[in-house]
Each structure stands twice: as C-alpha cells, then as structure tokens.
Design an enzyme around this catalytic site. Structure first.
Site, mmCIF file in Angstrom:
data_model
loop_
_atom_site.group_PDB
_atom_site.id
_atom_site.type_symbol
_atom_site.label_atom_id
_atom_site.label_comp_id
_atom_site.label_asym_id
_atom_site.label_seq_id
_atom_site.Cartn_x
_atom_site.Cartn_y
_atom_site.Cartn_z
ATOM 1 N N GLU A 165 -5.979 -1.563 -2.220
ATOM 2 C CA GLU A 165 -4.584 -1.113 -2.185
ATOM 3 C C GLU A 165 -4.548 0.185 -2.967
ATOM 4 O O GLU A 165 -4.696 0.180 -4.189
ATOM 5 C CB GLU A 165 -3.675 -2.150 -2.866
ATOM 6 C CG GLU A 165 -3.692 -3.519 -2.226
ATOM 7 C CD GLU A 165 -3.010 -3.526 -0.879
ATOM 8 O OE1 GLU A 165 -2.159 -2.660 -0.622
ATOM 9 O OE2 GLU A 165 -3.347 -4.398 -0.060
ATOM 10 N N CYS A 196 3.537 1.940 -6.337
ATOM 11 C CA CYS A 196 2.775 2.424 -5.190
ATOM 12 C C CYS A 196 3.655 2.491 -3.949
ATOM 13 O O CYS A 196 3.396 3.254 -3.032
ATOM 14 C CB CYS A 196 1.602 1.495 -4.919
ATOM 15 S SG CYS A 196 2.130 -0.220 -4.790
HETATM 16 P P1 NAP Z 1 -7.173 3.854 -11.343
HETATM 17 O O1 NAP Z 1 -7.404 4.880 -12.385
HETATM 18 O O2 NAP Z 1 -7.837 4.003 -10.037
HETATM 19 O O3 NAP Z 1 -7.551 2.462 -12.018
HETATM 20 C C1 NAP Z 1 -7.363 1.250 -11.356
HETATM 21 C C2 NAP Z 1 -8.271 0.197 -11.948
HETATM 22 O O4 NAP Z 1 -9.633 0.509 -11.642
HETATM 23 C C3 NAP Z 1 -8.213 0.108 -13.467
HETATM 24 O O5 NAP Z 1 -8.307 -1.246 -13.854
HETATM 25 C C4 NAP Z 1 -9.447 0.882 -13.898
HETATM 26 O O6 NAP Z 1 -9.909 0.518 -15.179
HETATM 27 C C5 NAP Z 1 -10.408 0.447 -12.835
HETATM 28 N N1 NAP Z 1 -11.576 1.293 -12.686
HETATM 29 C C6 NAP Z 1 -11.699 2.620 -12.919
HETATM 30 N N2 NAP Z 1 -12.957 3.025 -12.612
HETATM 31 C C7 NAP Z 1 -13.626 1.931 -12.201
HETATM 32 C C8 NAP Z 1 -14.959 1.704 -11.761
HETATM 33 N N3 NAP Z 1 -15.857 2.694 -11.683
HETATM 34 N N4 NAP Z 1 -15.328 0.454 -11.427
HETATM 35 C C9 NAP Z 1 -14.447 -0.565 -11.485
HETATM 36 N N5 NAP Z 1 -13.169 -0.403 -11.898
HETATM 37 C C10 NAP Z 1 -12.762 0.827 -12.237
HETATM 38 O O7 NAP Z 1 -5.620 3.705 -11.008
HETATM 39 P P2 NAP Z 1 -4.399 3.634 -12.020
HETATM 40 O O8 NAP Z 1 -4.235 4.993 -12.618
HETATM 41 O O9 NAP Z 1 -4.515 2.457 -12.933
HETATM 42 O O10 NAP Z 1 -3.208 3.312 -11.019
HETATM 43 C C11 NAP Z 1 -2.430 4.284 -10.363
HETATM 44 C C12 NAP Z 1 -2.760 4.376 -8.901
HETATM 45 O O11 NAP Z 1 -2.741 3.079 -8.325
HETATM 46 C C13 NAP Z 1 -1.754 5.170 -8.115
HETATM 47 O O12 NAP Z 1 -2.436 6.062 -7.298
HETATM 48 C C14 NAP Z 1 -1.017 4.139 -7.278
HETATM 49 O O13 NAP Z 1 -0.532 4.610 -6.054
HETATM 50 C C15 NAP Z 1 -2.031 3.095 -7.090
HETATM 51 N N6 NAP Z 1 -1.393 1.805 -6.881
HETATM 52 C C16 NAP Z 1 -1.455 1.222 -5.659
HETATM 53 C C17 NAP Z 1 -0.848 -0.011 -5.442
HETATM 54 C C18 NAP Z 1 -0.884 -0.700 -4.106
HETATM 55 O O14 NAP Z 1 -0.579 -1.895 -4.041
HETATM 56 N N7 NAP Z 1 -1.240 -0.047 -3.039
HETATM 57 C C19 NAP Z 1 -0.178 -0.642 -6.490
HETATM 58 C C20 NAP Z 1 -0.141 -0.021 -7.721
HETATM 59 C C21 NAP Z 1 -0.755 1.205 -7.906
HETATM 60 P P3 NAP Z 1 -9.520 1.381 -16.495
HETATM 61 O O15 NAP Z 1 -8.054 1.300 -16.648
HETATM 62 O O16 NAP Z 1 -10.269 0.683 -17.559
HETATM 63 O O17 NAP Z 1 -9.995 2.782 -16.220
#
Ligand code: NAP
Length: 522
Positions: free
Chosen positions: A255, A294
């Site tokens: 997602e 999102c």
């Molecule tokens: P993110 O930076 O991509 O992080 C998401 C998750 O992935 C965090 O738990 C992060 O951990 C983890 N992560 C990062 N690098 C990783 C790796 N190499 N291996 C495994 N896990 C890893 O996203 P965010 O900034 O938290 O969230 C914002 C984004 O999420 C926005 O773009 C939004 O649109 C999207 N979003 C989508 C939905 C949906 O349902 N479609 C819902 C909510 C948000 P750390 O925090 O420890 O880095």
C-alpha cells in the site's frame, strides 16, 4: 525511556542510543527505539514454531473470540492511547479517534465476520469441478492458512489502525504476526501490543513487535511468510526487490502513495448540494490528520467554469480552521508528525508551486496557536490551483503528505477522467454529481485506475462514510503507484494469509475434505 521489543516471548531493549521519538509540537524527546542486537531469525522462528500451531489449533470462531478480547483490552486502555497520540503524533482528539477507534472498530468487525466461519480451520473455495468422463473423479479448491509469519511493516501516520487492520485478518486466518511500526510514532503500537500481550488473550508467539529499524529482518523471511507493507513507493521498491523475498517467492502486499482525486460533476455548480458536499470533503481531507492520510484528496477536479467558486468556498472554510497545539481545545488541525515530515511537505509544496499558483496558505502571518514555530512541525493548509493540468507533471506525481491540495480545471468529462488517470493509479476517487448517469459513467471509467470510487449525490450526502475513511467491509488499495495491493474488503482479506490448492480425487474423499472446511463466501 526505550521502547522494548517483544520477540521470542520476551521483552528486549535494543542496544545503542536508538532513534528519538519526539513531540511534534514542543520538540520534547519522548522515548527512544532500537532494534540493535535483535535476533530477527530467532524472532521469526519462534512465531512460526509457537504462534502458528497454537493459532491453527483453533477454528475461525475461536480466533474471532480471541479478537473480541483483543478489542476489549484496547477499549479498556483507550484513554492512554489518546494521550500517546497527542504527544507522539500531535493528534487532536478527533484525529486520534480515526486511528484508535478505527482500529478497535476494524478488529470488532473482523471478529463478527469470522463468526460465520464457525469451527472450521480451513476454507473451501468454490464448488467441485468435473475433470473428465468419470463423475467420481473431480477437483476441489481449498485454502489453508500460511504456516509462516505475517510481517507487517507500517507507515507513521496510522500507528494503531495500520497495525490492527492488517493483524486482525492475519490472526483470524491463523497466522502469527510480527509488527514493525514506523519508528517515528511507534510508541502507540508498542503500547497496544504490550497491553494485549500482558492480558494473555492470544497464544504465545501470535503477536510480536519490533520498534526501530528493520535491520536484517527481511533476510530471514521465507516462502511460508507474507509481508504486508504500507509506506512510500521508494521503500516499497526496496522491499519488493529484496533478495530473500524474490528467492523465496514470498507473498508481498504493498500500500503506497497516491494522488487521489475529488471530481465535481459538470452539473454541480455553485448552489447544487453536491458542490457543497465536495467543498466539505476537500476541507476535511486537507485538515484531518493534517492531510497525513494516504487516501487524502490531493487533486480537486472541477469544471473550468466553476473553479473560482470552488476555490473561494474552500478558502472560506480553510480560513476558519484553527491550526496549532492540540492541547488547546479550539484547535482543529495539528502539526505533521516530525520536522522531517514538515521539511518533506514544504519541499513538495515548492515543487507544486512551479506548476500551480497558491490560492491559500495562511499568508506570511500564519502562526500556529500555542506553539513555537521554531520547534514545532506545522504546515499551514495550502490550496493551490493549476492552470494547465495536461502539461503539468508534479501535480499528478508529487504526493505532498500534508495539508495540501490542488484545484485542477477540466473542459469536459472525457478530459476529467484522463486527468484523474494521470495519477498513474490511486487509492480513491470521489465523484460529486446530481446526475446518476454521470456518477455511473465515472465509476466505470475510473475503477480500473482507482481502488475505490465514492459516488456522492444529495441522497447519500449525510450518510456516506467519507472519501478518506477506509471501511473494513470494502477493499483498500490501488493499482500502479498506489502499490497494486489489496487489503480489507470483508473476508476477502483472509485470502492473502491463506494458500489455495487444488485437491483431485474421488468425490467421497472430496466431500470429507469439504465437510471440515468453511465456505469462502465474501
Ligand atoms: P516509509 O518511509 O516508506 O516507511 C514505511 C515503513 O517502512 C516504516 O516502518 C519504515 O521503518 C519501514 N522501512 C523503511 N525502510 C525499510 C527497509 N529497507 N526494509 C523494511 N522496512 C523499511 O513511509 P512513511 O514515511 O512511514 O509513510 C508515509 C508514506 O506512506 C506516504 O507516502 C503515504 O502515502 C504512504 N501511506 C500509504 C498508505 C496506504 O494504505 N496506501 C497508508 C499510509 C501511508 P522506519 O520508520 O524505521 O524507517
């Protein structure tokens, strides 16, 4: 305070200084999170060896009963969760409710839905299929729970709902969970897991959590496991491309981000009820959770003749939205969750400004209520307008994860649909029109590129559940840049945590197999 990880049946603090979790209003450090030294291989093995068999020994209805107890534990501790959301996410009460009460509602919904599956431990998918001349020899499809772990990696914006909307279908399916919330706001998810583990309402090994970086966690994921990820498209790409996941054909659900649209029908000019309904929804989506959803509306598609009126109506409401410290009861919109997110949102707005003009951003005099802008992570509600949407790129490509949206004019319906599709696959399109044919046409035109279509006319004006609100009965997810995933959708969510297989044999044998299964009806 360091957030403890719960792995292999033990609470373990990670090593080193860890990463700070910060109050986005005051800048105060609240806690630290670290997974340094965590043995991810052992954590996953424990969940597979202890949690999986214990859950699979129960039928769907017994697992549903355990979920009811989980919901009861969370309900009993609800007040504390609001306090954590206020401090760690800067959430006003209404925003925290979307996350916390949304989580409890979703768990209860799944518990109810699974009751119908009864004591069965696996699912029957469809009817017998005749394979040849002999009617005695036929085929049957069954779906069995995965014998691995559901690795749930979540974004920072829904620490409560994000965890439970994934965990509920996994646990119900008989699959243990290892949760990895986003570090910046992990406290709420960690506290919820702590409360549930301490209450002893799930079998040991059914629920684990790590707070901090993912480390080498994914190196130890096998083909029996499933990874469900919510977050940015960039991280999704790294996860999808991970060698262990590729080598083991591990199931992955994504997602990701999205440039969702609200579309005002050609018929719905100023004075039409659908005009007002669109304006209300756009303002809600821009300001609820400070636009950190999102599903939030990022592009507002309006007939060219109505654009001035739409802009004026949105600005009038934004001007009345009080932005600031959520401890002040008059405040309606809080900060972004961190200074990092604030920086990213302001950069995104700067990119949009190269193609769109600012209609409203609170002006130079914008100052959050009861907060020090030098320490806090506020971004004012920002409405932009794009004059040439067909030539624009950033408007359809840059997701500002904050309180920003762009008004986009269209010439006719065909052009409106084409502009909506320029988002390259989104989670939601909501369409506002008094013309039932236009609503139906829009749904048929946009459903291939949007995971959900909300069709609003005056008849559902007061009863619809909202553009950004994800209901567990309906699918959540979208194609293309939205990640291509599917979550929720009632019992459809169970499919991700089951493996389907065909069994071929004599009809008597198949009847015996079918007798132990629940019918997989949506
Ligand atoms: P993110 O930076 O991509 O992080 C998401 C998750 O992935 C965090 O738990 C992060 O951990 C983890 N992560 C990062 N690098 C990783 C790796 N190499 N291996 C495994 N896990 C890893 O996203 P965010 O900034 O938290 O969230 C914002 C984004 O999420 C926005 O773009 C939004 O649109 C999207 N979003 C989508 C939905 C949906 O349902 N479609 C819902 C909510 C948000 P750390 O925090 O420890 O880095």
């Amino acid at each position: 305070m360091k957030l403890a990880n719960y792995v292999s049946g033990r609470w373990v603090e990670g090593g080193g200084p860890g990463t700070a979790l910060v109050d986005p209003v005051t800048g105060e450090e609240l806690a630290r999170a670290s997974t340094e030294g965590i043995d991810f291989a052992a954590a996953l093995a424990h969940a597979r060896a202890a949690g999986g068999p214990a859950l699979r020994a129960l039928g769907y209805a017994e697992r549903a009963a355990a979920l009811v107890k989980v919901a009861d534990v969370l309900s009993a501790n609800r007040k504390e969760y609001f306090e954590i959301a206020l401090r760690n996410s800067g959430s006003p009460e209404g925003d925290a409710a979307v996350d916390i009460d949304g989580a409890i509602f979703t768990i209860k919904y799944y518990a109810r839905a699974a009751g119908a599956l009864g004591a069965a431990r696996y699912l029957k998918d469809g009817e017998l299929a005749r394979l040849g001349k002999d009617e005695g020899f036929q085929g049957l499809h069954v779906a069995l729970p995965l014998r691995g772990v559901a690795v749930l990696i979540n974004a920072f914006n829904f620490p409560a709902w994000g965890l439970w909307e994934k965990a509920a279908p996994a646990l119900l399916s008989g699959v243990p969970v290892l949760a990895k919330p986003a570090t910046a706001t992990a406290w709420l998810a960690q506290r919820m897991v702590e409360d549930v583990v301490k209450a002893g309402v799930l079998p040991e090994g059914a629920l684990s959590i790590v707070c901090g970086g993912a480390g080498n966690m994914l190196d130890h994921v096998t083909g029996a496991d499933a990874v469900s990820f919510t977050g940015s498209a960039d991280t999704a790409l790294r996860i999808r491309g991970h060698t262990a996941l590729l080598r083991n054909s591990t199931r992955v659900n994504v997602e990701a981000d999205s440039l969702n649209v609200a579309l005002l029908g050609p018929d719905a000019g100023p004075g039409a009820p659908e005009f007002d309904l669109l304006v209300r929804e756009v303002v809600r989506e821009m300001t609820q959770k400070a636009g950190q959803k999102c599903t939030a509306i990022r592009r507002v598609l309006v007939p060219a003749a109505a654009r001035g009126a739409v802009e004026d109506a949105i600005v009038a409401k934004l001007g009345k939205t009080s932005v600031g410290n959520p401890r002040n009861k008059d405040v309606r919109m809080g900060p972004l969750v961190s200074r990092t997110q604030q920086r990213a949102a302001l950069e995104g707005i700067a990119a949009l400004k190269r193609e769109a003009r600012v209609v409203f951003d609170g002006g130079a005099e914008f100052k959050p209520v009861d907060a020090d802008p030098a320490k806090a992570a506020f971004v004012p509600p920002t409405l932009l307008a794009c004059d040439d949407p067909l030539a624009a790129r950033a408007v359809h490509d840059v997701e500002v994860f904050g309180p920003a949206a762009t008004v986009v004019p269209y010439a006719d319906a065909a052009q409106a649909f084409a502009i909506a599709r320029m988002g390259q696959g989104s989670l939601v399109a909501s369409v506002f029109s008094g013309d039932a044919k236009f609503l139906a046409d829009a749904a048929a035109e946009l459903a291939d590129s949007h995971g959900r279509i909300l069709a609003v006319n005056a008849a559902v004006g007061q009863s619809h559940t909202g553009h950004g609100n994800v209901m567990p009965m309906c699918l959540h997810g979208g194609p293309g840049r939205a990640g291509g995933g599917e979550e929720l959708g009632g019992l459809r969510a169970l499919a991700f945590y089951h493996r389907r297989a065909a069994v071929q044999g004599h009809v008597d044998v198949l009847a015996a197999i079918a007798a132990g299964a629940a019918d997989f009806k949506y």
